[in-house]
Design an enzyme around this catalytic site. Sequence first.
Site, PDB file in Angstrom:
ATOM      1  N   CYS A 109       0.866  -1.168   0.000  1.00 15.35           N
ATOM      2  CA  CYS A 109       0.000   0.000   0.000  1.00 15.35           C
ATOM      3  C   CYS A 109       0.902   1.216   0.000  1.00 15.35           C
ATOM      4  O   CYS A 109       1.532   1.528   1.011  1.00 15.35           O
ATOM      5  CB  CYS A 109      -0.918  -0.004   1.223  1.00 15.35           C
ATOM      6  SG  CYS A 109      -1.950   1.478   1.343  1.00 15.35           S
TER       7      CYS A 109
ATOM      8  N   GLU B 280      -3.366   1.063  -6.442  1.00 15.49           N
ATOM      9  CA  GLU B 280      -2.393   0.005  -6.705  1.00 15.49           C
ATOM     10  C   GLU B 280      -2.090  -0.011  -8.195  1.00 15.49           C
ATOM     11  O   GLU B 280      -2.896   0.414  -9.009  1.00 15.49           O
ATOM     12  CB  GLU B 280      -2.936  -1.345  -6.233  1.00 15.49           C
ATOM     13  CG  GLU B 280      -1.888  -2.447  -6.178  1.00 15.49           C
ATOM     14  CD  GLU B 280      -0.674  -2.043  -5.361  1.00 15.49           C
ATOM     15  OE1 GLU B 280       0.310  -1.562  -5.984  1.00 15.49           O
ATOM     16  OE2 GLU B 280      -0.709  -2.181  -4.133  1.00 15.49           O
TER      17      GLU B 280
END
Length: 257
Positions: free
Chosen positions: A2, A111
């Site tokens: 992340c 992402e």
Amino acid sequence: MCGRFALTASPEQLLELFGLLKVEDFPMRFNIAPTQPILIIVASERAEPGSNLPDRQAMLVRWGFTPGWVKDPRSFPLLINARAETVAEKAAFRAAMRHRRILVPASGFYEWHRPPKGSGEASQAYWVRPKKGGILAFAGLMETWSSADGSEVDTAAVLTTGANKTIRHIHDRMPVVIPPEEFSRWLDCRTQEPRDVADLLAPPPEDYFEAVPVSDKVNKVANSGPDLQDEVAPIASILAKRPPAEREKEDGQLTLF
């Protein structure tokens, strides 16, 4: 992993979800990056018996975990994530996992699907958000680093786990999400040891998230508007529709046909 996320909730929404007494007003943030301040939720000193005061509070910390034993943060790697599978044993995170677990409010995260070099595929950014909308809470750890002159910096990292099927085609890691009914157990470092909360360090249900392809504007930290989350046609599908000569120019590869 992340490496970017967003928090676009109102203070009122945070107060309701996390059971806070107050939270400072703050702007919507669409592109939160490492080293920037992030909002976290911690367990506060419990109120006196019979009191209606909440036992959680919000605070701002630096995204980039620095263990207390580090002498010079400038020579130490930037730890924005901690692997859930090993966090209880790693020297950098072991103490925080036992004593300083936190929640990191978010509206979703970004992402990137990065294909192998030489594959001819292009990278694609995704905005990953709860299908039902609303706020979620990443599992996190906090540490306060103290310098030789006595100054202190509160720092944090987000825990990650293996991606579920929804995210696996994009990346093999994803943040750990703590459901609201488990907030208290995760934050309770007094009676809940790491082994007692290990079951929470798992991917969310397959239908929890949806991944929306977005433009590469999110790559630049300076870009911080809501348009970062606008859906775009995936790069791969655009390239597939182009004539072979244009595709060669785009991916730098030669074709035999």
